[in-house]
Write a protein that holds these residues in place. Structure first.
Motif, PDB file in Angstrom:
ATOM      1  N   ASN A  60     -17.213 -22.766 -30.686  1.00 44.76           N
ATOM      2  CA  ASN A  60     -16.845 -21.357 -30.677  1.00 44.76           C
ATOM      3  C   ASN A  60     -15.352 -21.229 -30.411  1.00 44.76           C
ATOM      4  O   ASN A  60     -14.694 -22.160 -29.934  1.00 44.76           O
ATOM      5  CB  ASN A  60     -17.669 -20.592 -29.636  1.00 44.76           C
ATOM      6  CG  ASN A  60     -17.520 -21.170 -28.238  1.00 44.76           C
ATOM      7  OD1 ASN A  60     -16.423 -21.307 -27.724  1.00 44.76           O
ATOM      8  ND2 ASN A  60     -18.633 -21.507 -27.611  1.00 44.76           N
ATOM      9  N   LYS A  61     -14.818 -20.064 -30.725  1.00 41.30           N
ATOM     10  CA  LYS A  61     -13.367 -19.874 -30.654  1.00 41.30           C
ATOM     11  C   LYS A  61     -12.839 -20.029 -29.233  1.00 41.30           C
ATOM     12  O   LYS A  61     -11.780 -20.601 -29.007  1.00 41.30           O
ATOM     13  CB  LYS A  61     -13.021 -18.487 -31.202  1.00 41.30           C
ATOM     14  CG  LYS A  61     -11.528 -18.243 -31.336  1.00 41.30           C
ATOM     15  CD  LYS A  61     -11.252 -16.895 -31.973  1.00 41.30           C
ATOM     16  CE  LYS A  61      -9.745 -16.664 -32.122  1.00 41.30           C
ATOM     17  NZ  LYS A  61      -9.460 -15.348 -32.730  1.00 41.30           N
ATOM     18  N   ASN A 112      -9.977 -22.777 -28.257  1.00 47.40           N
ATOM     19  CA  ASN A 112      -8.697 -22.371 -27.667  1.00 47.40           C
ATOM     20  C   ASN A 112      -8.485 -23.019 -26.306  1.00 47.40           C
ATOM     21  O   ASN A 112      -7.374 -23.452 -25.975  1.00 47.40           O
ATOM     22  CB  ASN A 112      -8.629 -20.848 -27.529  1.00 47.40           C
ATOM     23  CG  ASN A 112      -8.370 -20.158 -28.853  1.00 47.40           C
ATOM     24  OD1 ASN A 112      -8.152 -20.821 -29.868  1.00 47.40           O
ATOM     25  ND2 ASN A 112      -8.398 -18.845 -28.862  1.00 47.40           N
TER      26      ASN A 112
END
Length: 378
Positions: free
Chosen positions: A228-229, A233
């Motif tokens: 997932n983002k 990140n």
């Protein structure tokens, strides 16, 4: 169900009616339908929370039956590479290199290509440049795939002449003489060869050179589809704290825990077995070599960085000990452990990039590291 398709070439919108006929329609029509359903509160949740990519972009190892059944999708980038490789093989080309970072879908694409030719009745041999995992064993025993670890590569040629040879995790090849013998054998049987690997997943100083092989075509997957983002990140900022100034990092699905001693940390990790996959560091297994310090992070039931190569897990928990620190440029570094031939930081990177949804980092005996990482979340 409303079925529409947009044609970019001429900027037109079409719908499929109840008689299975395509009808050109106005854009305002679809806008009105969307507004109608929003107003009726039929769309109540964030679509990103409803659609979980990992349910469809699967691993051939962790969801082997679904892979064999074809219960997955390829991204547009994967489909394009698949078509190009297939057409190039039909055109007579013999050697290919597929590379991609962790989570780019490289393994799924590579094994999808292998399955495509197996389903056509071709003899396909897969050489995994590490130890086989449970998914490999399932493909071999239940579905009769011709798969061998690199140490048994000769067995690939024992049954019949291979049409295609796949060398998976090719960056891990470290014996040049062994590689030369393998390539000679492949040339002798005139087989097609596909190398698949990741330049960032190099765990020892003698690895990585095989990805410089002179293949006729090289394809690189650039997108990241597995994690997932928020997790993606976080990993980028974790490796370089300067990135936090221009990257949004959420603490959602990420836990950072600190313990003063290893005993408490290991008890905590054992209590999380049912929820998280713990991945340990690979120790030096050389005979007569003294135990290295990293042994204290290893449990009998845990798999090591090398054993999980190519796999993925919903939730992952890992340890960071005294070996880790940030340099003056806020870049994460790690001391290499005495009596261990593998890079500590590279093993850690292998561990954290196996996570799909949740990641927990247990920091032990390193309060400075803990304080620096916690600053990521302000």
């Amino acid at each position: 169900m409303y079925l529409y398709t947009y044609v970019a070439q001429d900027n037109t919108l079409w719908k499929l009616n109840y008689n299975d006929k395509l009808i050109k329609c106005d854009f305002q029509e679809i806008v009105s339908i969307i507004e109608k359903h929003i107003n009726e509160s039929l769309v109540k949740e964030d679509p990103d929370k409803i659609f979980i990519p990992s349910n469809y972009l699967i691993s051939p190892f962790n969801k082997t039956q679904e892979f064999i059944n074809g219960e997955y999708f390829l991204t547009q980038e994967q489909e394009e590479i698949e078509k190009k490789v297939y057409q190039s093989i039909l055109d007579g080309k013999k050697s290919f290199l597929i590379t991609g970072n962790a989570g780019s879908g490289k393994t799924l694409l590579t094994y999808h290509l292998a399955k495509k030719f197996i389903n056509e009745g071709k003899n396909v041999g897969i050489i995994h440049a590490a130890n086989l995992n449970s998914g490999h064993v399932c493909l071999r025993n239940k579905f009769q795939w011709n798969i061998e670890p690199i140490k048994n590569w000769n067995l690939i040629f024992s049954k019949s002449k291979p049409y295609l040879i796949v060398i998976d995790e090719a960056q891990r090849l470290n014996h040049k003489e062994q590689f030369a013998n393998l390539m000679q054998k492949i040339n002798n049987v005139n087989a097609i060869i596909i190398f698949s690997g990741d330049r960032n997943q190099i765990l020892g100083k003698n690895e990585g050179w095989s990805l410089n092989s002179n293949c006729e075509e090289h394809f690189e997957l650039t997108g990241k589809i597995r994690t997932n983002k928020e997790l993606a990140n976080f990993i980028k900022v974790l490796l370089n704290l300067k990135r936090k100034h221009h990257m949004k990092v959420s603490s959602q699905n990420i836990n950072i825990t600190f313990f003063n001693d290893v005993k408490d940390a290991t008890q905590y990790i054992c209590s999380k077995q049912n929820e998280y996959k713990y991945i340990s560091y690979t120790p030096n297994n050389a005979r007569y070599s003294p135990p290295c310090e990293i042994h204290k992070y290893n449990f009998i039931w845990a798999e090591t960085s090398h054993q999980v190569i190519g796999q993925e897990f919903e939730n992952v928990i890992v340890i960071m000990g005294r070996h880790f620190y940030y340099d003056k440029d806020n870049v994460l570094r790690a001391y290499n452990v005495q009596h261990n031939p593998y890079f500590t930081l590279r093993m850690f990177f292998q561990q954290i990039t196996r996570a799909i949804n949740k990641l927990e980092i247990v920091i032990v005996e390193n309060i400075e590291l803990y304080n620096n990482i916690m600053q990521i979340f302000e």
